[in-house]
Design a protein around this motif. Structure first.
Motif, PDB file in Angstrom:
ATOM      1  N   ASP A 129     -55.375  -7.468  25.453  1.00 56.18           N
ATOM      2  CA  ASP A 129     -55.197  -8.911  25.355  1.00 56.18           C
ATOM      3  C   ASP A 129     -56.195  -9.468  24.345  1.00 56.18           C
ATOM      4  O   ASP A 129     -57.390  -9.518  24.604  1.00 56.18           O
ATOM      5  N   ILE A 130     -55.695  -9.850  23.190  1.00 55.76           N
ATOM      6  CA  ILE A 130     -56.540 -10.461  22.177  1.00 55.76           C
ATOM      7  C   ILE A 130     -56.554 -11.973  22.398  1.00 55.76           C
ATOM      8  O   ILE A 130     -57.588 -12.610  22.436  1.00 55.76           O
ATOM      9  N   LYS A 131     -55.366 -12.542  22.559  1.00 54.19           N
ATOM     10  CA  LYS A 131     -55.222 -13.979  22.825  1.00 54.19           C
ATOM     11  C   LYS A 131     -53.868 -14.180  23.501  1.00 54.19           C
ATOM     12  O   LYS A 131     -52.828 -13.976  22.893  1.00 54.19           O
ATOM     13  N   ASP A 132     -53.891 -14.551  24.757  1.00 53.35           N
ATOM     14  CA  ASP A 132     -52.663 -14.786  25.528  1.00 53.35           C
ATOM     15  C   ASP A 132     -52.661 -16.253  25.929  1.00 53.35           C
ATOM     16  O   ASP A 132     -53.108 -16.623  27.015  1.00 53.35           O
ATOM     17  N   ALA A 133     -52.181 -17.091  25.024  1.00 50.50           N
ATOM     18  CA  ALA A 133     -52.294 -18.540  25.168  1.00 50.50           C
ATOM     19  C   ALA A 133     -51.776 -19.066  26.500  1.00 50.50           C
ATOM     20  O   ALA A 133     -52.420 -19.864  27.164  1.00 50.50           O
ATOM     21  N   GLU A 134     -50.636 -18.636  26.914  1.00 52.23           N
ATOM     22  CA  GLU A 134     -50.015 -19.143  28.136  1.00 52.23           C
ATOM     23  C   GLU A 134     -50.124 -18.166  29.306  1.00 52.23           C
ATOM     24  O   GLU A 134     -49.541 -18.393  30.357  1.00 52.23           O
ATOM     25  N   HIS A 135     -50.826 -17.080  29.132  1.00 54.52           N
ATOM     26  CA  HIS A 135     -50.972 -16.017  30.146  1.00 54.52           C
ATOM     27  C   HIS A 135     -49.626 -15.400  30.535  1.00 54.52           C
ATOM     28  O   HIS A 135     -49.507 -14.798  31.586  1.00 54.52           O
ATOM     29  N   ASN A 136     -48.631 -15.536  29.679  1.00 49.83           N
ATOM     30  CA  ASN A 136     -47.312 -14.966  29.963  1.00 49.83           C
ATOM     31  C   ASN A 136     -47.339 -13.445  29.994  1.00 49.83           C
ATOM     32  O   ASN A 136     -46.701 -12.825  30.840  1.00 49.83           O
ATOM     33  N   SER A 137     -48.074 -12.837  29.086  1.00 54.57           N
ATOM     34  CA  SER A 137     -48.125 -11.377  29.016  1.00 54.57           C
ATOM     35  C   SER A 137     -48.821 -10.794  30.239  1.00 54.57           C
ATOM     36  O   SER A 137     -48.349  -9.826  30.828  1.00 54.57           O
ATOM     37  N   LYS A 138     -49.930 -11.391  30.615  1.00 55.97           N
ATOM     38  CA  LYS A 138     -50.666 -10.917  31.791  1.00 55.97           C
ATOM     39  C   LYS A 138     -49.808 -11.089  33.049  1.00 55.97           C
ATOM     40  O   LYS A 138     -49.734 -10.188  33.882  1.00 55.97           O
ATOM     41  N   ASN A 139     -49.140 -12.223  33.174  1.00 53.97           N
ATOM     42  CA  ASN A 139     -48.279 -12.467  34.339  1.00 53.97           C
ATOM     43  C   ASN A 139     -47.118 -11.481  34.387  1.00 53.97           C
ATOM     44  O   ASN A 139     -46.757 -10.991  35.455  1.00 53.97           O
ATOM     45  N   ALA A 140     -46.545 -11.172  33.231  1.00 54.79           N
ATOM     46  CA  ALA A 140     -45.441 -10.207  33.175  1.00 54.79           C
ATOM     47  C   ALA A 140     -45.926  -8.812  33.574  1.00 54.79           C
ATOM     48  O   ALA A 140     -45.240  -8.104  34.310  1.00 54.79           O
ATOM     49  N   PHE A 141     -47.100  -8.421  33.097  1.00 56.36           N
ATOM     50  CA  PHE A 141     -47.671  -7.121  33.460  1.00 56.36           C
ATOM     51  C   PHE A 141     -47.879  -7.035  34.972  1.00 56.36           C
ATOM     52  O   PHE A 141     -47.492  -6.055  35.606  1.00 56.36           O
ATOM     53  N   GLU A 142     -48.491  -8.059  35.550  1.00 61.39           N
ATOM     54  CA  GLU A 142     -48.737  -8.071  36.997  1.00 61.39           C
ATOM     55  C   GLU A 142     -47.428  -8.028  37.786  1.00 61.39           C
ATOM     56  O   GLU A 142     -47.331  -7.353  38.809  1.00 61.39           O
ATOM     57  N   SER A 143     -46.425  -8.710  37.298  1.00 67.92           N
ATOM     58  CA  SER A 143     -45.108  -8.726  37.956  1.00 67.92           C
ATOM     59  C   SER A 143     -44.482  -7.326  37.959  1.00 67.92           C
ATOM     60  O   SER A 143     -43.912  -6.888  38.959  1.00 67.92           O
ATOM     61  N   ILE A 144     -44.605  -6.622  36.851  1.00 64.85           N
ATOM     62  CA  ILE A 144     -44.044  -5.267  36.760  1.00 64.85           C
ATOM     63  C   ILE A 144     -44.783  -4.325  37.708  1.00 64.85           C
ATOM     64  O   ILE A 144     -44.152  -3.525  38.413  1.00 64.85           O
ATOM     65  N   ILE A 145     -46.087  -4.411  37.761  1.00 65.93           N
ATOM     66  CA  ILE A 145     -46.873  -3.548  38.655  1.00 65.93           C
ATOM     67  C   ILE A 145     -46.486  -3.825  40.118  1.00 65.93           C
ATOM     68  O   ILE A 145     -46.312  -2.890  40.900  1.00 65.93           O
ATOM     69  N   LYS A 146     -46.311  -5.082  40.472  1.00 65.58           N
ATOM     70  CA  LYS A 146     -45.935  -5.440  41.852  1.00 65.58           C
ATOM     71  C   LYS A 146     -44.570  -4.856  42.221  1.00 65.58           C
ATOM     72  O   LYS A 146     -44.330  -4.506  43.351  1.00 65.58           O
ATOM     73  N   ARG A 147     -43.677  -4.774  41.238  1.00 59.46           N
ATOM     74  CA  ARG A 147     -42.342  -4.207  41.495  1.00 59.46           C
ATOM     75  C   ARG A 147     -42.424  -2.757  41.926  1.00 59.46           C
ATOM     76  O   ARG A 147     -41.625  -2.292  42.741  1.00 59.46           O
TER      77      ARG A 147
END
Length: 117
Positions: free
Chosen positions: A97-115
């Motif tokens: 993560d260099i710059k995740d303005a809206e935290h969309n990438s981090k949220n998507a990663f966490e969502s995939i791991i939870k699945r």
């Protein structure tokens, strides 16, 4: 956030990474820099990670791939940029993560791991 995919998915620390299991992580640029991973100088330099010089590119080497991605999220009122890098090696994948303005990438990663959990 670093996860090991063995019989189950578990959160691990950097020093616990094993070559025998698939390991996936979403980490900051500082965490990646501190790992002292031996990558080619051309793949990731401090200049590559600055906002004004960051561009999408892929470097392919014998034992790993380093890719940087600039994602522009157009919005008339509030345009945002997401800057990510990928480090891919045998059983190891890091999303940096260099710059995740809206935290969309981090949220998507966490969502995939939870699945998978």
């Amino acid at each position: 956030m670093i996860y090991e995919f063995s019989d189950n998915i578990k959160s691990i620390e950097v020093e616990e990474i094993k070559d025998s299991f698939l390991t996936v992580g979403y980490i900051s640029q500082a965490e990646f820099d501190n790992m002292k991973i031996n990558i080619a100088q051309s793949a990731a330099t401090k200049n590559d990670f600055s906002d004004n010089l960051f561009r999408t590119k892929t470097d392919i080497y014998d034992d790993y791939i380093f890719c940087s991605l600039k994602i522009i999220e157009p919005d008339i009122d509030n345009p945002a940029e997401t800057l990510l890098a990928l480090y891919i090696k045998k059983n190891l994948i890091f999303i940096i993560d260099i710059k995740d303005a809206e935290h969309n990438s981090k949220n998507a990663f966490e969502s995939i791991i939870k699945r998978f959990n």
